[in-house]
Write a protein that holds these residues in place. Structure first.
Motif, PDB file in Angstrom:
ATOM      1  N   ILE A 152       7.362   4.274  17.401  1.00 59.69           N
ATOM      2  CA  ILE A 152       8.269   3.907  16.306  1.00 59.69           C
ATOM      3  C   ILE A 152       7.592   4.248  14.983  1.00 59.69           C
ATOM      4  O   ILE A 152       6.412   3.949  14.790  1.00 59.69           O
ATOM      5  CB  ILE A 152       8.628   2.413  16.399  1.00 59.69           C
ATOM      6  N   LEU A 153       8.330   4.876  14.084  1.00 61.46           N
ATOM      7  CA  LEU A 153       7.767   5.398  12.843  1.00 61.46           C
ATOM      8  C   LEU A 153       8.373   4.722  11.621  1.00 61.46           C
ATOM      9  O   LEU A 153       9.563   4.377  11.609  1.00 61.46           O
ATOM     10  CB  LEU A 153       8.038   6.902  12.746  1.00 61.46           C
ATOM     11  N   SER A 154       7.564   4.587  10.566  1.00 59.26           N
ATOM     12  CA  SER A 154       8.095   4.088   9.300  1.00 59.26           C
ATOM     13  C   SER A 154       8.949   5.162   8.635  1.00 59.26           C
ATOM     14  O   SER A 154       8.884   6.343   8.976  1.00 59.26           O
ATOM     15  CB  SER A 154       6.961   3.645   8.368  1.00 59.26           C
ATOM     16  N   ASN A 155       9.744   4.752   7.676  1.00 60.32           N
ATOM     17  CA  ASN A 155      10.689   5.663   7.014  1.00 60.32           C
ATOM     18  C   ASN A 155      10.005   6.850   6.331  1.00 60.32           C
ATOM     19  O   ASN A 155      10.639   7.879   6.089  1.00 60.32           O
ATOM     20  CB  ASN A 155      11.517   4.893   5.976  1.00 60.32           C
ATOM     21  N   HIS A 156       8.700   6.694   6.040  1.00 55.48           N
ATOM     22  CA  HIS A 156       7.972   7.773   5.361  1.00 55.48           C
ATOM     23  C   HIS A 156       8.140   9.118   6.073  1.00 55.48           C
ATOM     24  O   HIS A 156       8.265  10.160   5.430  1.00 55.48           O
ATOM     25  CB  HIS A 156       6.474   7.451   5.292  1.00 55.48           C
ATOM     26  N   PHE A 157       8.113   9.077   7.400  1.00 61.18           N
ATOM     27  CA  PHE A 157       8.142  10.310   8.188  1.00 61.18           C
ATOM     28  C   PHE A 157       9.494  11.017   8.140  1.00 61.18           C
ATOM     29  O   PHE A 157       9.641  12.110   8.689  1.00 61.18           O
ATOM     30  CB  PHE A 157       7.763  10.002   9.641  1.00 61.18           C
ATOM     31  N   PHE A 158      10.461  10.393   7.493  1.00 63.02           N
ATOM     32  CA  PHE A 158      11.812  10.970   7.396  1.00 63.02           C
ATOM     33  C   PHE A 158      12.184  11.282   5.943  1.00 63.02           C
ATOM     34  O   PHE A 158      13.312  11.669   5.669  1.00 63.02           O
ATOM     35  CB  PHE A 158      12.834  10.003   8.012  1.00 63.02           C
ATOM     36  N   GLU A 159      11.224  11.093   5.036  1.00 60.49           N
ATOM     37  CA  GLU A 159      11.487  11.337   3.612  1.00 60.49           C
ATOM     38  C   GLU A 159      11.048  12.747   3.226  1.00 60.49           C
ATOM     39  O   GLU A 159       9.973  13.205   3.631  1.00 60.49           O
ATOM     40  CB  GLU A 159      10.742  10.303   2.764  1.00 60.49           C
ATOM     41  N   PRO A 160      11.859  13.454   2.427  1.00 64.44           N
ATOM     42  CA  PRO A 160      11.566  14.862   2.105  1.00 64.44           C
ATOM     43  C   PRO A 160      10.274  15.069   1.314  1.00 64.44           C
ATOM     44  O   PRO A 160       9.651  16.122   1.408  1.00 64.44           O
ATOM     45  CB  PRO A 160      12.789  15.298   1.286  1.00 64.44           C
ATOM     46  N   ASN A 161       9.849  14.063   0.544  1.00 67.63           N
ATOM     47  CA  ASN A 161       8.647  14.252  -0.286  1.00 67.63           C
ATOM     48  C   ASN A 161       7.370  13.771   0.401  1.00 67.63           C
ATOM     49  O   ASN A 161       6.301  13.778  -0.188  1.00 67.63           O
ATOM     50  CB  ASN A 161       8.816  13.548  -1.645  1.00 67.63           C
ATOM     51  N   PHE A 162       7.485  13.329   1.657  1.00 68.64           N
ATOM     52  CA  PHE A 162       6.300  12.875   2.398  1.00 68.64           C
ATOM     53  C   PHE A 162       5.689  14.069   3.126  1.00 68.64           C
ATOM     54  O   PHE A 162       6.392  14.931   3.645  1.00 68.64           O
ATOM     55  CB  PHE A 162       6.689  11.775   3.390  1.00 68.64           C
ATOM     56  N   GLY A 163       4.374  14.106   3.167  1.00 71.75           N
ATOM     57  CA  GLY A 163       3.675  15.298   3.662  1.00 71.75           C
ATOM     58  C   GLY A 163       3.986  15.680   5.096  1.00 71.75           C
ATOM     59  O   GLY A 163       4.192  16.849   5.398  1.00 71.75           O
ATOM     60  N   ASN A 204       0.800  -1.221   0.000  1.00 75.58           N
ATOM     61  CA  ASN A 204       0.000   0.000   0.000  1.00 75.58           C
ATOM     62  C   ASN A 204       0.836   1.276   0.000  1.00 75.58           C
ATOM     63  O   ASN A 204       0.308   2.359  -0.236  1.00 75.58           O
ATOM     64  CB  ASN A 204      -0.928   0.014   1.222  1.00 75.58           C
ATOM     65  N   ARG A 205       2.119   1.132   0.292  1.00 72.78           N
ATOM     66  CA  ARG A 205       3.032   2.279   0.383  1.00 72.78           C
ATOM     67  C   ARG A 205       2.488   3.347   1.340  1.00 72.78           C
ATOM     68  O   ARG A 205       2.546   4.543   1.071  1.00 72.78           O
ATOM     69  CB  ARG A 205       3.292   2.874  -1.005  1.00 72.78           C
ATOM     70  N   GLU A 206       1.924   2.863   2.457  1.00 75.34           N
ATOM     71  CA  GLU A 206       1.355   3.763   3.461  1.00 75.34           C
ATOM     72  C   GLU A 206       2.250   3.820   4.698  1.00 75.34           C
ATOM     73  O   GLU A 206       2.997   2.900   4.984  1.00 75.34           O
ATOM     74  CB  GLU A 206      -0.052   3.300   3.847  1.00 75.34           C
ATOM     75  N   SER A 207       2.135   4.924   5.425  1.00 74.71           N
ATOM     76  CA  SER A 207       2.969   5.118   6.605  1.00 74.71           C
ATOM     77  C   SER A 207       2.455   4.300   7.785  1.00 74.71           C
ATOM     78  O   SER A 207       1.284   3.912   7.840  1.00 74.71           O
ATOM     79  CB  SER A 207       3.021   6.599   6.979  1.00 74.71           C
TER      80      SER A 207
END
Length: 321
Positions: A256-267, A196-199
């Motif tokens: 604990i967070l998925s990598n999404h929260f550390f990516e520049p293009n994530f909201g 799903n590519r979801e956080s």
């Protein structure tokens, strides 16, 4: 903080045995649901107001209430309904709760700010183990892991797992159970991230510190790629603790967070991790300075907040132009 940034909090709090008042027993030897002596309406309401006050203090410090709140040691949904009626919640928070098979009758739960979050799906993930040292038909139950799929402002899908893993006791007999639960959750997380590519947010009382084996293993998929980040490891190494056992400081409570929260293009982005160890919710006893002011010490009623401090993460999102 920059004016073009929205600030959000995600918080987890083990509130220490939030039980409804016990009915008056017909006999002094009758067992109570809570397991405590004289757990009455007055003590229950005092505890509810204490917990609500913790959130008022968080709001005072951060300027905002959490949009997502994971809770542990809740006895039933009525406790949550009573809580969200109080200030500062003022009925702006929705509730997700399932009764678990836990032997002590305590569950995980989730509160969410209805003005920001909608619930797309939820389920209780149950785990039952055999008691090998007793009769084979005697089963060992534990707290459910609560799973919620949330929609944040119709912009981001956030998958949240709220857990309260089996306790450390009797030479840590429960370590394999914690490993099994976390392995099962990790499989679900991998599928969520890959398909799903979801956080993903995993919050709870892990009954292990951030540097211990089971928690560290959770961060990696089967290919040994890191799929989650635990910012509470650095806090633990800095001797920031959420609870204590005798002389030992512990950071069992983590988000604990998925990598999404550390990516520049994530909201929405990770900003900071915190243990909310305010003096206002800490013990008044000099002997226990810097420790949470708990409700009970063994069976002795103290009238405090909880034997854990809350933990939270600060997230940021750029405002729409």
């Amino acid at each position: 903080m920059a004016e073009n940034v929205n600030k959000e909090l995600v918080l987890f709090y083990n509130v220490e045995n939030l039980f409804s008042p016990d009915p008056k027993p017909n006999h002094k030897l009758d067992p109570t649901a809570s397991g405590f002596r004289n757990w009455d309406e007055r003590k229950y309401k005092n505890k509810l107001h204490k917990i609500a006050n913790v959130f008022r203090l968080v709001e005072e410090k951060e300027g905002i209430l959490p949009m997502i709140i994971g809770l542990a040691e809740i006895n039933n949904e009525e406790n949550l309904k009573d809580l969200v009626e109080l200030e500062p919640f003022n009925n702006n928070y929705g509730i997700v709760h399932y009764d678990s098979l836990d032997e002590r009758g305590v569950d995980t739960a989730l509160l969410y700010d209805k003005r920001k979050i909608s619930v797309l799906d939820s389920e209780a993930i149950s785990f039952v183990f055999e008691k090998h040292h007793e009769n084979s038909d005697n089963l060992d139950t534990t707290r459910d892991v609560l799973y919620c799929r949330l929609n944040y402002y119709n912009k981001e899908i956030i998958n949240v797992f709220v857990l309260h893993l089996p306790s450390k006791r009797e030479k840590d007999i429960n370590k394999p159970k914690r490993a099994f639960i976390l392995d099962s959750i990790r499989e679900k997380i991998e599928k969520t991230i890959e398909k799903n590519r979801e956080s993903v947010i995993v919050c709870g009382d892990f009954n292990e510190n951030p540097d211990e084996e089971n928690v560290m293993k959770l961060l990696y998929n089967d290919e040994k790629n890191k799929i989650l980040k635990n910012q509470f490891l650095e806090l633990f190494q800095s001797k920031k603790y959420s609870t204590f056992h005798y002389k030992d400081g512990l950071l069992f409570d983590q988000i604990i967070l998925s990598n999404h929260f550390f990516e520049p293009n994530f909201g929405i982005h990770f900003k900071q991790a915190e243990v909310f160890n305010s003096e206002k919710i800490s013990s008044w006893d000099k002997k226990f300075k810097g420790r949470p002011f708990r409700t009970f010490a063994g069976s002795r009623y103290l009238g405090g907040y909880s034997d854990h401090y809350p933990v939270y993460v600060i997230l940021e999102q750029k405002k729409d132009n």
